[in-house]
Design an enzyme around this catalytic site. Structure first.
Site, PDB file in Angstrom:
ATOM      1  N   GLU A  77       0.676  -3.249  -2.241  1.00 26.01           N
ATOM      2  CA  GLU A  77       1.654  -2.479  -3.023  1.00 26.01           C
ATOM      3  C   GLU A  77       2.818  -2.236  -2.073  1.00 26.01           C
ATOM      4  OE1 GLU A  77       0.323   1.424  -4.496  1.00 26.01           O
ATOM      5  OE2 GLU A  77       2.392   2.092  -4.215  1.00 26.01           O
ATOM      6  N   ARG A  93      10.277   2.349  -0.436  1.00 28.89           N
ATOM      7  CA  ARG A  93      10.707   3.469   0.400  1.00 28.89           C
ATOM      8  C   ARG A  93      11.682   3.000   1.453  1.00 28.89           C
ATOM      9  NH1 ARG A  93       4.936   6.602   1.178  1.00 28.89           N
ATOM     10  NH2 ARG A  93       4.437   6.350  -1.011  1.00 28.89           N
ATOM     11  N   THR A 106       6.279   2.970  -5.226  1.00 27.68           N
ATOM     12  CA  THR A 106       7.383   3.936  -5.132  1.00 27.68           C
ATOM     13  C   THR A 106       8.584   3.446  -5.946  1.00 27.68           C
ATOM     14  OG1 THR A 106       6.563   4.319  -2.863  1.00 27.68           O
ATOM     15  CG2 THR A 106       8.468   5.575  -3.539  1.00 27.68           C
ATOM     16  N   LYS A 146      -2.237   6.982 -11.726  1.00 29.47           N
ATOM     17  CA  LYS A 146      -2.153   7.242 -10.283  1.00 29.47           C
ATOM     18  C   LYS A 146      -2.179   8.758 -10.107  1.00 29.47           C
ATOM     19  CE  LYS A 146       0.987   6.983  -6.367  1.00 29.47           C
ATOM     20  NZ  LYS A 146       1.054   6.150  -5.166  1.00 29.47           N
TER      21      LYS A 146
HETATM   22  C1  3PG Z   1       1.273   6.658  -1.899  1.00 30.49           C
HETATM   23  O1  3PG Z   1       2.454   6.455  -2.099  1.00 30.49           O
HETATM   24  O2  3PG Z   1       0.420   6.244  -2.675  1.00 30.49           O
HETATM   25  C2  3PG Z   1       0.873   7.487  -0.746  1.00 30.49           C
HETATM   26  O3  3PG Z   1       1.949   7.836   0.053  1.00 30.49           O
HETATM   27  C3  3PG Z   1      -0.210   6.950   0.086  1.00 30.49           C
HETATM   28  O4  3PG Z   1      -0.702   8.027   0.749  1.00 30.49           O
HETATM   29  P1  3PG Z   1      -1.265   7.932   2.227  1.00 30.49           P
HETATM   30  O5  3PG Z   1      -0.119   7.477   3.081  1.00 30.49           O
HETATM   31  O6  3PG Z   1      -1.734   9.340   2.542  1.00 30.49           O
HETATM   32  O7  3PG Z   1      -2.386   6.950   2.213  1.00 30.49           O
END
Ligand code: 3PG
Length: 202
Positions: free
Chosen positions: A40, A44, A68, A128
């Site tokens: 994924e 960002r 994101t 999610k």
């Molecule tokens: C996401 O966008 O799904 C999260 O930021 C992932 O979270 P993590 O970095 O705590 O695994």
């Protein structure tokens, strides 16, 4: 393999942030070497689109999605580059509309009953749940699930190899997402991916 089945088979969705294009091939190769060919790739960072393009072209064995994704523009770009699924931290109706029209799975973030009702109204039944640990983890998802038996969950945020098994024990967990396996050298990433797969396969 169909996208949802592919994710379901591995039960772990690596959340990938690329800070530069130089990182893309070595990290994706490490994930494949570790036996976890799902990425994924998150919007960002500015190079997300280019990274998705490289992933699709150079790693045909991988299932590549975009994460994101917070607006229609990013969604359109990701799909035009070949992303096979779309993930958002919250639930975006404009993104949902595009995904429904194109027949692409959309995993939008929801932490309230109202948000889940909106997601289900678009036929998005994989929710999610982010950030999972801050919003009460399994306990909150179980409480929500009582009202929404059709929904299954993709918790992310605060998950690692330490608590992965605990999440996967519950049958309403479709898969678990996270970035814990993406830290370190390519060798370390490969090892952490392999460990995640070992845990997920039980
Ligand atoms: C996401 O966008 O799904 C999260 O930021 C992932 O979270 P993590 O970095 O705590 O695994």
């Amino acid at each position: 393999m169909e996208v949802k089945n592919f994710i379901r088979n591995y039960k772990v969705v690596p959340v990938v942030v690329f800070n530069s294009i130089d990182e893309v091939r070595p990290k994706l190769k490490a994930m494949c070497d570790g036996g976890l060919p799902i990425a994924e790739i998150t919007y960002r960072t500015a190079c997300a689109g280019e990274a998705i393009k490289i992933a699709i072209e150079d790693f045909p064995e991988m299932l590549v999605g975009a994460g994101t994704v917070i607006n229609a523009k990013q969604c359109e770009e990701a799909l035009s580059l070949g992303a096979k699924f779309i993930v958002s931290p919250g639930f975006s109706e404009e993104v949902a509309k595009i995904c429904v029209e194109k027949g692409v799975p959309y995993l939008g973030g929801c932490v309230t009953p109202t948000e889940i009702m909106t997601a289900l109204s678009y036929g998005c039944d994989i929710i999610k749940f982010f950030p999972a640990s801050n919003y009460g983890g399994i306990g909150t998802m179980k409480a929500l699930s009582a009202a929404f038996p059709a929904a299954s969950f993709l918790p992310t945020g605060g998950i690692s190899d330490k608590n992965l098994a605990e999440f996967l024990e519950w049958d309403k967990i479709f898969a678990v997402g996270g970035s814990w396996m993406m830290k370190g050298t390519p060798e370390e990433i490969a090892e952490k991916c392999a460990e995640a797969v070992r845990i997920a396969k039980g």
